[in-house]
Design a protein around this motif. Structure first.
Motif, mmCIF file in Angstrom:
data_model
loop_
_atom_site.group_PDB
_atom_site.id
_atom_site.type_symbol
_atom_site.label_atom_id
_atom_site.label_comp_id
_atom_site.label_asym_id
_atom_site.label_seq_id
_atom_site.Cartn_x
_atom_site.Cartn_y
_atom_site.Cartn_z
ATOM 1 N N GLY A 126 94.550 33.845 54.860
ATOM 2 C CA GLY A 126 93.898 32.544 54.766
ATOM 3 C C GLY A 126 93.566 32.113 53.348
ATOM 4 O O GLY A 126 92.693 31.261 53.161
ATOM 5 N N ILE A 127 94.271 32.659 52.360
ATOM 6 C CA ILE A 127 94.009 32.324 50.958
ATOM 7 C C ILE A 127 95.073 31.360 50.466
ATOM 8 O O ILE A 127 96.280 31.621 50.608
ATOM 9 C CB ILE A 127 93.982 33.589 50.084
ATOM 10 C CG1 ILE A 127 92.851 34.520 50.556
ATOM 11 C CG2 ILE A 127 93.800 33.230 48.616
ATOM 12 C CD1 ILE A 127 92.840 35.863 49.874
ATOM 13 N N GLU A 128 94.650 30.251 49.876
ATOM 14 C CA GLU A 128 95.565 29.198 49.455
ATOM 15 C C GLU A 128 96.294 29.567 48.163
ATOM 16 O O GLU A 128 95.745 30.244 47.287
ATOM 17 C CB GLU A 128 94.792 27.897 49.256
ATOM 18 C CG GLU A 128 94.124 27.381 50.526
ATOM 19 C CD GLU A 128 93.326 26.121 50.276
ATOM 20 O OE1 GLU A 128 93.186 25.731 49.103
ATOM 21 O OE2 GLU A 128 92.851 25.525 51.258
ATOM 22 N N PRO A 129 97.539 29.093 48.000
ATOM 23 C CA PRO A 129 98.319 29.406 46.804
ATOM 24 C C PRO A 129 97.642 28.989 45.503
ATOM 25 O O PRO A 129 97.819 29.659 44.476
ATOM 26 C CB PRO A 129 99.619 28.626 47.018
ATOM 27 C CG PRO A 129 99.736 28.473 48.491
ATOM 28 C CD PRO A 129 98.330 28.341 48.995
ATOM 29 N N ALA A 130 96.877 27.898 45.531
ATOM 30 C CA ALA A 130 96.247 27.400 44.302
ATOM 31 C C ALA A 130 95.254 28.399 43.706
ATOM 32 O O ALA A 130 94.895 28.285 42.529
ATOM 33 C CB ALA A 130 95.542 26.073 44.577
ATOM 34 N N ARG A 131 94.815 29.357 44.479
ATOM 35 C CA ARG A 131 93.867 30.351 43.971
ATOM 36 C C ARG A 131 94.550 31.490 43.211
ATOM 37 O O ARG A 131 93.884 32.300 42.589
ATOM 38 C CB ARG A 131 93.036 30.918 45.126
ATOM 39 C CG ARG A 131 92.066 29.907 45.748
ATOM 40 C CD ARG A 131 91.117 30.602 46.713
ATOM 41 N NE ARG A 131 90.130 29.701 47.295
ATOM 42 C CZ ARG A 131 88.971 29.397 46.737
ATOM 43 N NH1 ARG A 131 88.648 29.919 45.570
ATOM 44 N NH2 ARG A 131 88.119 28.595 47.354
ATOM 45 N N ILE A 132 95.864 31.568 43.273
ATOM 46 C CA ILE A 132 96.586 32.659 42.613
ATOM 47 C C ILE A 132 96.708 32.353 41.121
ATOM 48 O O ILE A 132 97.206 31.298 40.725
ATOM 49 C CB ILE A 132 97.989 32.837 43.225
ATOM 50 C CG1 ILE A 132 97.875 33.175 44.720
ATOM 51 C CG2 ILE A 132 98.759 33.938 42.478
ATOM 52 C CD1 ILE A 132 99.200 33.142 45.451
ATOM 53 N N GLY A 133 96.256 33.285 40.296
ATOM 54 C CA GLY A 133 96.324 33.108 38.852
ATOM 55 C C GLY A 133 97.331 34.044 38.213
ATOM 56 O O GLY A 133 98.307 34.466 38.852
ATOM 57 N N THR A 134 97.088 34.401 36.969
ATOM 58 C CA THR A 134 97.982 35.305 36.243
ATOM 59 C C THR A 134 97.899 36.701 36.841
ATOM 60 O O THR A 134 96.819 37.280 36.948
ATOM 61 C CB THR A 134 97.607 35.351 34.753
ATOM 62 O OG1 THR A 134 97.716 34.037 34.214
ATOM 63 C CG2 THR A 134 98.523 36.284 33.988
ATOM 64 N N SER A 135 99.037 37.224 37.220
ATOM 65 C CA SER A 135 99.086 38.538 37.854
ATOM 66 C C SER A 135 99.148 39.648 36.811
ATOM 67 O O SER A 135 99.498 39.421 35.643
ATOM 68 C CB SER A 135 100.294 38.630 38.792
ATOM 69 O OG SER A 135 101.471 38.216 38.130
#
Length: 204
Positions: A126-135
């Motif tokens: 349930g986590i939106e793509p926009a929350r993904i930052g630099t890995s």
């Protein structure tokens, strides 16, 4: 406690999983010269995410290795690096994406990407793509010259090399076998990982 699991991520794909505080994530390059992108959120709190900026700032260096901490955006430890066979990983560049392939390489049509694979893995939580930052780009070699220019070079990892990271909070994680040709010396290979449950570890 989480149960220990051993998994293989096929080339150009990804997988999501949970970790409990104290669990250890072991990421292995089974064939050599293959990058793996790692991103994580605090379990139940997607506003708390892995932060390259905090981690680099607090370590005062861009190449993190054994003994270093990967921090969250709210300045809490997320991972501690316990073992590192390669000692060269990247925490500067964002996950490869469809847009990256189009802008940098003029690619036409769909191209598998780490961002897409991370997004698909986190969607199950349930986590939106926009929350993904630099890995945290495990095994990725990015050199920086004196003028600040970056160059992506073949990984230094050999077959069987691994890194181990201890979770410092309950986490939702996703891991990829990177889809960018330039990051993996021109080929796509699998990535192996194992979550070692804190309940099965014995203090020495």
């Amino acid at each position: 406690m989480t149960e220990s699991c051993k998994c293989r991520i096929p080339p150009q794909s990804g997988q999501g999983f949970r970790m409990k505080r104290g669990d250890v994530l072991r990421v292995t390059d089974p064939q050599g010269e293959q990058v793996s992108d790692l991103f994580a959120f605090e379990e139940g709190n997607p506003a708390c995410a892995l932060s390259s900026g905090r981690s680099i700032d607090y370590a005062s260096k861009i190449y993190l290795s054994t003994g270093d901490v990967l921090w969250s955006n709210d300045s809490r430890p997320m991972f501690t690096v316990l073992r590192d066979d390669v000692k060269r990983h990247d925490f500067l560049l964002t996950p490869c994406s469809q847009e990256m392939f189009e802008i940098l390489y003029r690619h036409k049509g769909h191209h598998p990407s780490c961002f897409e694979n991370l997004a698909n893995a986190f969607a199950l939580f349930g986590i939106e793509p926009a929350r993904i930052g630099t890995s945290f780009n495990i095994f990725m070699r990015v050199d920086v010259d004196p003028q600040g220019r970056v160059a992506v070079l073949p990984p230094l990892s050999k077959a069987g090399d691994c890194i181990e990271l201890r979770a410092e909070m309950d986490l939702v994680c996703a891991l990829t076998a990177c889809s960018a040709e330039g990051s993996n010396n021109g080929s796509f290979k699998p990535i192996d990982f194992e979550v070692l449950s804190s309940s099965s570890q014995v203090d020495v």
